[in-house]
Design an enzyme around this catalytic site. Sequence first.
Site, PDB file in Angstrom:
ATOM      1  N   ASP A 140     -16.478 -49.850  47.588  1.00  0.00           N
ATOM      2  CA  ASP A 140     -16.778 -49.965  49.356  1.00  0.00           C
ATOM      3  C   ASP A 140     -17.124 -48.768  49.944  1.00  0.00           C
ATOM      4  O   ASP A 140     -17.090 -49.326  51.269  1.00  0.00           O
ATOM      5  CB  ASP A 140     -15.285 -50.755  49.613  1.00  0.00           C
ATOM      6  CG  ASP A 140     -14.114 -50.014  50.002  1.00  0.00           C
ATOM      7  OD1 ASP A 140     -14.415 -49.001  49.469  1.00  0.00           O
ATOM      8  OD2 ASP A 140     -12.719 -50.813  50.004  1.00  0.00           O
ATOM      9  N   SER A 141     -16.734 -47.918  49.689  1.00  0.00           N
ATOM     10  CA  SER A 141     -18.041 -46.519  50.436  1.00  0.00           C
ATOM     11  C   SER A 141     -19.495 -47.415  50.279  1.00  0.00           C
ATOM     12  O   SER A 141     -20.159 -46.900  51.624  1.00  0.00           O
ATOM     13  CB  SER A 141     -18.047 -45.564  49.471  1.00  0.00           C
ATOM     14  OG  SER A 141     -18.496 -45.483  48.303  1.00  0.00           O
ATOM     15  N   ASP A 201     -13.878 -52.283  43.960  1.00  0.00           N
ATOM     16  CA  ASP A 201     -13.226 -51.899  44.679  1.00  0.00           C
ATOM     17  C   ASP A 201     -12.943 -53.914  45.114  1.00  0.00           C
ATOM     18  O   ASP A 201     -13.984 -54.700  45.742  1.00  0.00           O
ATOM     19  CB  ASP A 201     -14.262 -51.648  45.959  1.00  0.00           C
ATOM     20  CG  ASP A 201     -13.048 -49.663  45.680  1.00  0.00           C
ATOM     21  OD1 ASP A 201     -12.126 -49.905  45.598  1.00  0.00           O
ATOM     22  OD2 ASP A 201     -13.881 -49.100  46.248  1.00  0.00           O
ATOM     23  N   LYS A 234      -9.914 -52.181  41.384  1.00  0.00           N
ATOM     24  CA  LYS A 234      -9.560 -50.648  42.230  1.00  0.00           C
ATOM     25  C   LYS A 234      -9.260 -51.840  43.766  1.00  0.00           C
ATOM     26  O   LYS A 234      -9.181 -52.593  44.739  1.00  0.00           O
ATOM     27  CB  LYS A 234     -10.616 -49.672  42.946  1.00  0.00           C
ATOM     28  CG  LYS A 234      -9.855 -48.446  43.112  1.00  0.00           C
ATOM     29  CD  LYS A 234     -10.866 -47.698  42.840  1.00  0.00           C
ATOM     30  CE  LYS A 234     -11.391 -47.296  43.672  1.00  0.00           C
ATOM     31  NZ  LYS A 234     -11.083 -46.677  45.520  1.00  0.00           N
ATOM     32  N   GLU A 254      -6.301 -50.521  47.125  1.00  0.00           N
ATOM     33  CA  GLU A 254      -5.949 -48.771  48.094  1.00  0.00           C
ATOM     34  C   GLU A 254      -4.423 -48.918  48.114  1.00  0.00           C
ATOM     35  O   GLU A 254      -4.379 -49.705  48.701  1.00  0.00           O
ATOM     36  CB  GLU A 254      -6.887 -49.174  49.372  1.00  0.00           C
ATOM     37  CG  GLU A 254      -8.550 -48.001  49.220  1.00  0.00           C
ATOM     38  CD  GLU A 254      -8.936 -48.085  50.126  1.00  0.00           C
ATOM     39  OE1 GLU A 254      -7.717 -47.944  50.996  1.00  0.00           O
ATOM     40  OE2 GLU A 254     -10.545 -47.743  49.640  1.00  0.00           O
ATOM     41  N   GLU A 312      -6.522 -38.975  45.566  1.00  0.00           N
ATOM     42  CA  GLU A 312      -8.305 -38.699  46.991  1.00  0.00           C
ATOM     43  C   GLU A 312      -7.690 -37.719  48.279  1.00  0.00           C
ATOM     44  O   GLU A 312      -7.003 -37.707  48.690  1.00  0.00           O
ATOM     45  CB  GLU A 312      -9.259 -40.516  48.392  1.00  0.00           C
ATOM     46  CG  GLU A 312     -10.035 -39.928  49.339  1.00  0.00           C
ATOM     47  CD  GLU A 312     -11.059 -40.987  49.458  1.00  0.00           C
ATOM     48  OE1 GLU A 312     -10.828 -42.222  49.081  1.00  0.00           O
ATOM     49  OE2 GLU A 312     -12.189 -40.840  50.248  1.00  0.00           O
TER      50      GLU A 312
HETATM   51  O1  KIV Z   1     -14.973 -46.595  47.855  1.00  0.00           O
HETATM   52  C1  KIV Z   1     -15.585 -45.269  47.079  1.00  0.00           C
HETATM   53  O2  KIV Z   1     -16.188 -45.157  46.756  1.00  0.00           O
HETATM   54  C2  KIV Z   1     -13.666 -44.702  46.696  1.00  0.00           C
HETATM   55  C3  KIV Z   1     -14.599 -43.248  45.962  1.00  0.00           C
HETATM   56  C4  KIV Z   1     -15.029 -42.916  46.547  1.00  0.00           C
HETATM   57  C5  KIV Z   1     -13.717 -43.012  45.306  1.00  0.00           C
HETATM   58  O3  KIV Z   1     -13.202 -45.488  46.863  1.00  0.00           O
END
Ligand code: KIV
Length: 258
Positions: free
Chosen positions: A42-43, A81, A110, A112, A177
């Site tokens: 989600d970056s 994510d 994934k 968090e 992280e």
């Molecule tokens: O959102 C993302 O790209 C991430 C990575 C940087 C680990 O969670």
Amino acid sequence: MISKIKKILNKKNKSKIICLTAYSKNFAEAIDPYSDIILVGDSLGSVLYNYNSTREVTLNKMIDHAKSARLGIKNSLMIVDMPYRTYTNKRMALKNAKIIMKKTKCDGVKLEGGLSISRIIEHLIKNKIPVMGHLGILPQKEKGKFKSKGKNPRQKKKMLNDAKMLQNIGVFSIVLECVEKTLSKEITNILKIPTIGIGSSYHCDGQVLVLDDLIGLNETKIKFVKKFGDIKKDIQLAVKRFRKDVLNKKYPRKKHSY
Ligand code: KIV
């Protein structure tokens, strides 16, 4: 046939794990031969859309980007994510994880957090959704600067417990992280599952970076980023050549025309 997740687990203590982000087909296709895990992170909210935080990223946005990335991924394990507020309770999390898995054909998701979401993660795993954990800086929870996590004894104890708990409930790997290096070493040594570090030292079993950062497409001053290429310069060079040829009527030629 040995599953993609098993392959990742088998790398622990043998070979470092390469994880990169990709948000679309062409980038995913380019990195697939050299990655073990491709993360549709989600970056993408900050990297592609200039959002102030990943909290603005929606489920539909993640699904659209993941569907595109899927087209370029043949070998790597593909993880997506789960965006902010899509896993606030067990039922919602399972419903959304199933939508992500079905629509994007990814291999897992994934999430968090540690103890506060342990029941949610456990519920997904019981329902056969492979989960990657994420500890340390949790961008969905905290805005602002990248600060090292796990420096004080209280934080350290909590993160160690969270990591062990995540392993016990069945996550196949954990992203760490910005975790202080002695703590990332301790977590990596204690766990049987691999840790994937970002700003968390070479002690981790693997490393992840945002692709756009490492190829120099996204300008960033984050301490843990190393620029391994300058794709922006390459793009500009190609575009300058195109521009010159068009202005000089050297392109298109006969062979480029119908
Ligand atoms: O959102 C993302 O790209 C991430 C990575 C940087 C680990 O969670």
